[in-house]
Design a protein around this motif. Sequence first.
Motif, mmCIF file in Angstrom:
data_model
loop_
_atom_site.group_PDB
_atom_site.id
_atom_site.type_symbol
_atom_site.label_atom_id
_atom_site.label_comp_id
_atom_site.label_asym_id
_atom_site.label_seq_id
_atom_site.Cartn_x
_atom_site.Cartn_y
_atom_site.Cartn_z
ATOM 1 N N LEU A 32 0.820 -1.204 0.000
ATOM 2 C CA LEU A 32 0.000 0.000 0.000
ATOM 3 C C LEU A 32 0.859 1.262 0.000
ATOM 4 O O LEU A 32 0.564 2.221 -0.713
ATOM 5 C CB LEU A 32 -0.939 0.008 1.212
ATOM 6 C CG LEU A 32 -2.149 -0.919 1.116
ATOM 7 C CD1 LEU A 32 -2.890 -0.955 2.441
ATOM 8 C CD2 LEU A 32 -3.077 -0.469 0.006
ATOM 9 N N ILE A 33 1.911 1.236 0.798
ATOM 10 C CA ILE A 33 2.828 2.386 0.833
ATOM 11 C C ILE A 33 3.466 2.584 -0.534
ATOM 12 O O ILE A 33 3.541 3.702 -1.050
ATOM 13 C CB ILE A 33 3.883 2.210 1.941
ATOM 14 C CG1 ILE A 33 3.223 2.333 3.311
ATOM 15 C CG2 ILE A 33 5.011 3.219 1.782
ATOM 16 C CD1 ILE A 33 4.138 1.966 4.472
ATOM 17 N N ASN A 34 3.887 1.495 -1.158
ATOM 18 C CA ASN A 34 4.512 1.560 -2.480
ATOM 19 C C ASN A 34 3.517 2.069 -3.525
ATOM 20 O O ASN A 34 3.843 2.942 -4.348
ATOM 21 C CB ASN A 34 5.051 0.179 -2.866
ATOM 22 C CG ASN A 34 5.888 0.230 -4.125
ATOM 23 O OD1 ASN A 34 6.575 1.208 -4.370
ATOM 24 N ND2 ASN A 34 5.824 -0.817 -4.916
ATOM 25 N N ALA A 35 2.289 1.525 -3.504
ATOM 26 C CA ALA A 35 1.271 1.955 -4.466
ATOM 27 C C ALA A 35 0.927 3.430 -4.262
ATOM 28 O O ALA A 35 0.749 4.176 -5.231
ATOM 29 C CB ALA A 35 0.027 1.087 -4.322
ATOM 30 N N THR A 36 0.834 3.850 -3.003
ATOM 31 C CA THR A 36 0.546 5.253 -2.712
ATOM 32 C C THR A 36 1.668 6.143 -3.210
ATOM 33 O O THR A 36 1.426 7.207 -3.789
ATOM 34 C CB THR A 36 0.335 5.451 -1.199
ATOM 35 O OG1 THR A 36 -0.722 4.604 -0.758
ATOM 36 C CG2 THR A 36 0.004 6.886 -0.869
ATOM 37 N N SER A 37 2.891 5.711 -3.016
ATOM 38 C CA SER A 37 4.048 6.480 -3.484
ATOM 39 C C SER A 37 4.027 6.626 -5.004
ATOM 40 O O SER A 37 4.252 7.714 -5.539
ATOM 41 C CB SER A 37 5.332 5.806 -3.024
ATOM 42 O OG SER A 37 6.450 6.477 -3.519
ATOM 43 N N ILE A 38 3.726 5.527 -5.691
ATOM 44 C CA ILE A 38 3.654 5.562 -7.167
ATOM 45 C C ILE A 38 2.526 6.493 -7.612
ATOM 46 O O ILE A 38 2.692 7.310 -8.524
ATOM 47 C CB ILE A 38 3.462 4.139 -7.735
ATOM 48 C CG1 ILE A 38 4.755 3.326 -7.520
ATOM 49 C CG2 ILE A 38 3.093 4.175 -9.206
ATOM 50 C CD1 ILE A 38 4.613 1.848 -7.824
ATOM 51 N N SER A 39 1.374 6.390 -6.942
ATOM 52 C CA SER A 39 0.246 7.258 -7.285
ATOM 53 C C SER A 39 0.596 8.723 -7.073
ATOM 54 O O SER A 39 0.250 9.583 -7.891
ATOM 55 C CB SER A 39 -0.981 6.905 -6.456
ATOM 56 O OG SER A 39 -1.459 5.625 -6.791
ATOM 57 N N LEU A 40 1.279 9.033 -6.003
ATOM 58 C CA LEU A 40 1.682 10.417 -5.732
ATOM 59 C C LEU A 40 2.665 10.927 -6.779
ATOM 60 O O LEU A 40 2.580 12.076 -7.208
ATOM 61 C CB LEU A 40 2.282 10.532 -4.331
ATOM 62 C CG LEU A 40 1.282 10.464 -3.170
ATOM 63 C CD1 LEU A 40 2.027 10.427 -1.835
ATOM 64 C CD2 LEU A 40 0.331 11.643 -3.220
ATOM 65 N N GLU A 41 3.584 10.079 -7.195
ATOM 66 C CA GLU A 41 4.545 10.476 -8.233
ATOM 67 C C GLU A 41 3.819 10.761 -9.545
ATOM 68 O O GLU A 41 4.123 11.747 -10.236
ATOM 69 C CB GLU A 41 5.593 9.382 -8.436
ATOM 70 C CG GLU A 41 6.599 9.286 -7.304
ATOM 71 C CD GLU A 41 7.539 8.093 -7.456
ATOM 72 O OE1 GLU A 41 7.469 7.392 -8.495
ATOM 73 O OE2 GLU A 41 8.339 7.874 -6.534
ATOM 74 N N GLN A 42 2.856 9.887 -9.885
ATOM 75 C CA GLN A 42 2.086 10.095 -11.118
ATOM 76 C C GLN A 42 1.250 11.377 -11.026
ATOM 77 O O GLN A 42 1.142 12.132 -11.999
ATOM 78 C CB GLN A 42 1.181 8.893 -11.388
ATOM 79 C CG GLN A 42 1.940 7.652 -11.796
ATOM 80 C CD GLN A 42 1.046 6.424 -11.890
ATOM 81 O OE1 GLN A 42 -0.052 6.397 -11.337
ATOM 82 N NE2 GLN A 42 1.525 5.409 -12.592
ATOM 83 N N LEU A 43 0.663 11.608 -9.868
ATOM 84 C CA LEU A 43 -0.125 12.821 -9.667
ATOM 85 C C LEU A 43 0.749 14.065 -9.790
ATOM 86 O O LEU A 43 0.360 15.049 -10.429
ATOM 87 C CB LEU A 43 -0.794 12.779 -8.290
ATOM 88 C CG LEU A 43 -1.726 13.924 -7.944
ATOM 89 C CD1 LEU A 43 -2.884 13.992 -8.923
ATOM 90 C CD2 LEU A 43 -2.232 13.783 -6.518
ATOM 91 N N GLU A 44 1.933 14.023 -9.211
ATOM 92 C CA GLU A 44 2.873 15.155 -9.304
ATOM 93 C C GLU A 44 3.289 15.389 -10.754
ATOM 94 O O GLU A 44 3.350 16.530 -11.220
ATOM 95 C CB GLU A 44 4.096 14.878 -8.432
ATOM 96 C CG GLU A 44 5.125 15.989 -8.402
ATOM 97 C CD GLU A 44 4.638 17.223 -7.656
ATOM 98 O OE1 GLU A 44 5.241 18.290 -7.873
ATOM 99 O OE2 GLU A 44 3.685 17.130 -6.867
ATOM 100 N N LYS A 45 3.539 14.307 -11.487
ATOM 101 C CA LYS A 45 3.917 14.423 -12.891
ATOM 102 C C LYS A 45 2.771 15.034 -13.699
ATOM 103 O O LYS A 45 2.980 15.938 -14.522
ATOM 104 C CB LYS A 45 4.283 13.047 -13.456
ATOM 105 C CG LYS A 45 4.744 13.073 -14.887
ATOM 106 C CD LYS A 45 5.107 11.686 -15.375
ATOM 107 C CE LYS A 45 5.483 11.716 -16.845
ATOM 108 N NZ LYS A 45 5.737 10.387 -17.379
#
Length: 87
Positions: free
Chosen positions: A14-27
Amino acid sequence: MNGYSEIEREKANLINATSISLEQLEKSKNETLYFEKQRAMNQVRQRVFHQAVQGALGTLNSCLNTELHFRTIRANIGILGSLEWKR
């Protein structure tokens, strides 16, 4: 112990998926900001170009009106000059 490991693994996922989602959102946010900036700059360019063209047209019309005015005066002088010679 096995259940605890499963919970920790899920937590890590979940932490990893959240991190990936945040990176995509920032991009996505950065791309949106870039395109909005480009759009705003293009609008400014179009407005400046439009104002420059309007100014050039105003100057051109003014010059044409002045030239037309001078030609009319010259034609009238020519007509008056020819009338005076007839007398």
